[in-house]
Design a protein around this motif. Sequence first.
Motif, PDB file in Angstrom:
ATOM      1  N   VAL A  77      22.470  31.823  34.627  1.00 43.93           N
ATOM      2  CA  VAL A  77      21.077  31.323  35.051  1.00 43.93           C
ATOM      3  C   VAL A  77      20.786  32.944  35.873  1.00 43.93           C
ATOM      4  O   VAL A  77      19.560  32.959  35.935  1.00 43.93           O
ATOM      5  CB  VAL A  77      20.969  30.116  35.790  1.00 43.93           C
ATOM      6  CG1 VAL A  77      19.606  30.286  36.319  1.00 43.93           C
ATOM      7  CG2 VAL A  77      20.880  29.125  34.681  1.00 43.93           C
ATOM      8  N   VAL A 118      12.153  27.494  30.727  1.00 35.92           N
ATOM      9  CA  VAL A 118      12.637  27.790  29.404  1.00 35.92           C
ATOM     10  C   VAL A 118      10.653  28.959  28.198  1.00 35.92           C
ATOM     11  O   VAL A 118      11.189  29.436  27.590  1.00 35.92           O
ATOM     12  CB  VAL A 118      13.556  27.039  29.084  1.00 35.92           C
ATOM     13  CG1 VAL A 118      12.912  27.635  27.104  1.00 35.92           C
ATOM     14  CG2 VAL A 118      14.728  26.665  28.900  1.00 35.92           C
ATOM     15  N   MET A 175      10.394  31.753  28.456  1.00 34.32           N
ATOM     16  CA  MET A 175      11.276  32.930  28.157  1.00 34.32           C
ATOM     17  C   MET A 175      11.511  33.006  26.639  1.00 34.32           C
ATOM     18  O   MET A 175      12.488  34.244  26.026  1.00 34.32           O
ATOM     19  CB  MET A 175      13.274  32.781  28.210  1.00 34.32           C
ATOM     20  CG  MET A 175      12.834  32.848  30.209  1.00 34.32           C
ATOM     21  SD  MET A 175      14.841  31.888  30.443  1.00 34.32           S
ATOM     22  CE  MET A 175      15.077  32.868  31.934  1.00 34.32           C
ATOM     23  N   ALA A 209      21.110  25.503  22.024  1.00 29.42           N
ATOM     24  CA  ALA A 209      21.886  25.018  22.845  1.00 29.42           C
ATOM     25  C   ALA A 209      21.481  23.871  23.136  1.00 29.42           C
ATOM     26  O   ALA A 209      22.240  23.161  23.902  1.00 29.42           O
ATOM     27  CB  ALA A 209      21.156  26.432  24.388  1.00 29.42           C
ATOM     28  N   ILE A 251      25.934  27.322  25.851  1.00 27.07           N
ATOM     29  CA  ILE A 251      25.639  28.077  25.918  1.00 27.07           C
ATOM     30  C   ILE A 251      26.301  29.655  24.692  1.00 27.07           C
ATOM     31  O   ILE A 251      25.376  30.463  24.414  1.00 27.07           O
ATOM     32  CB  ILE A 251      25.972  29.266  27.059  1.00 27.07           C
ATOM     33  CG1 ILE A 251      25.783  28.606  28.362  1.00 27.07           C
ATOM     34  CG2 ILE A 251      25.976  30.478  27.690  1.00 27.07           C
ATOM     35  CD1 ILE A 251      25.722  27.930  29.878  1.00 27.07           C
ATOM     36  N   LEU A 295      18.482  31.333  29.437  1.00 26.54           N
ATOM     37  CA  LEU A 295      17.830  30.507  28.500  1.00 26.54           C
ATOM     38  C   LEU A 295      18.605  29.617  27.614  1.00 26.54           C
ATOM     39  O   LEU A 295      18.423  28.180  27.795  1.00 26.54           O
ATOM     40  CB  LEU A 295      17.466  31.381  27.345  1.00 26.54           C
ATOM     41  CG  LEU A 295      16.169  31.091  25.845  1.00 26.54           C
ATOM     42  CD1 LEU A 295      14.917  29.824  26.760  1.00 26.54           C
ATOM     43  CD2 LEU A 295      16.291  31.591  25.147  1.00 26.54           C
ATOM     44  N   ALA A 335      21.665  28.887  29.268  1.00 27.68           N
ATOM     45  CA  ALA A 335      21.822  27.932  30.235  1.00 27.68           C
ATOM     46  C   ALA A 335      21.076  26.687  30.440  1.00 27.68           C
ATOM     47  O   ALA A 335      21.384  25.700  30.537  1.00 27.68           O
ATOM     48  CB  ALA A 335      22.194  28.846  31.216  1.00 27.68           C
ATOM     49  N   LEU A 336      19.808  26.865  30.341  1.00 29.74           N
ATOM     50  CA  LEU A 336      18.693  25.926  30.918  1.00 29.74           C
ATOM     51  C   LEU A 336      18.237  25.006  30.391  1.00 29.74           C
ATOM     52  O   LEU A 336      18.497  24.153  30.434  1.00 29.74           O
ATOM     53  CB  LEU A 336      17.479  27.122  31.807  1.00 29.74           C
ATOM     54  CG  LEU A 336      17.419  28.038  32.599  1.00 29.74           C
ATOM     55  CD1 LEU A 336      15.983  28.894  33.030  1.00 29.74           C
ATOM     56  CD2 LEU A 336      17.708  27.499  33.985  1.00 29.74           C
ATOM     57  N   ALA A 337      18.056  25.708  29.035  1.00 31.41           N
ATOM     58  CA  ALA A 337      18.348  24.195  27.890  1.00 31.41           C
ATOM     59  C   ALA A 337      19.368  23.971  27.808  1.00 31.41           C
ATOM     60  O   ALA A 337      18.403  22.282  27.463  1.00 31.41           O
ATOM     61  CB  ALA A 337      18.114  25.790  26.846  1.00 31.41           C
ATOM     62  N   ILE A 363      21.205  22.477  30.286  1.00 28.41           N
ATOM     63  CA  ILE A 363      21.357  21.865  30.980  1.00 28.41           C
ATOM     64  C   ILE A 363      19.978  20.720  30.724  1.00 28.41           C
ATOM     65  O   ILE A 363      20.125  19.241  31.074  1.00 28.41           O
ATOM     66  CB  ILE A 363      21.136  22.442  32.429  1.00 28.41           C
ATOM     67  CG1 ILE A 363      22.203  23.046  32.849  1.00 28.41           C
ATOM     68  CG2 ILE A 363      20.495  21.290  33.737  1.00 28.41           C
ATOM     69  CD1 ILE A 363      22.357  24.195  33.995  1.00 28.41           C
TER      70      ILE A 363
END
Lengths: 243, 114
Positions: A84, A182, A185, A198, A218, B51, B53-55, B57
């Motif tokens: 992150v 998100v 991005m 993901a 990831i 991106l 990692a956030l998605a 989680i």
Amino acid sequence: MHGLRAWLRNDFVRLGARDMTAPSIGIAAWGLVTGVAMVKSGLSVPVALTMSLLMFAASAQLATIPLLAAGAPVWVMLAAATCVNLRFVVLSAQWRPYFGALPRAQRMRLAYFAADLNYVQFVHRFPEPLPRPGQLPYFWGGVAINWISWQLLSVAGVLLGDRVPTHWGLDFAGPLVLIGVVGSMLVDRATWVAAGVAAAVSVLAYALPLKLNVLAAIVAAVAAGLLVDHRSTRTVLPLDDRT
Amino acid sequence: MQDGVEWTWPVVLTLLALGGVTLLTRGFFLLPDREWPLPAWLSKGLRYAPLAALAAIVAPEVVLTQGQLVQTWQDARLFGALAAALCYAVRRDVLLTLVVGMGVFLPLRLLLGW
């Protein structure tokens, strides 16, 4: 005390602080949300306050909170927080021409405080990547406002969250903020594919032990993103994020 | 939601290590005495890793209940997340996204018990 008063009268300190005042309203709101999300996810008040002081990074904190609450292993949390925070690695290269010649202890202090929006304001004032007088006081004026507004509202959020019943589900504020991040991005097909992969892998692999679903997601998403990227040629850095 | 995370040594050490991540990422190219170039693998991975990692989680927080896919559409989180995503798509403002998402989530959760 005398030193502090002289510092507060410094024109560059004041300018840095003034430039950061408007952005720090948004920063403060983030701090409040993060504070509430920490306690409502099950972190005790001292743990939440320590996290706020040590990490001082909204997205990484919001990402780590569910992992910490679920008892994920330390290395999974470190890997998630590092991913992150990767955008800061790029920003650190941008800081170097300005502050690279300072003593290392001082660079360490700068690094802790150097958030995204500070960089935006700083480069606006000093577009030329060369050391100039006034840069250091300008930096400290800005990060002081940023750090204080973030930490104050984060503490307020922790104390407030501690009084709100858990069944209200206020911890859902964390995922809601991250949905916006998100979204910021998603700039082209490759980033959309990476985000979709993901999310899907993380849900499908949820039964994996040790919260390994996050790492699997990831790895799969980076591979998918690079694959799509390989077929097209556009490259835009998704750096539109805050702390 | 499990038992609370209390102030114990393992937790404090974890938080110290996580603080170290903040310091090392923010200072990655500022801390070494010699200048390093930004490696190509990093600038490429950087495009997708945050991106991802956030998605990774967020998604389970929205669609899973105790590790199971939600069995009913009467779940306040689904509507809150949908409203938030639509709001961001239209207005591109993270704070507004939070307000709208909570504005949909909280009434469903508190008034209808979803």
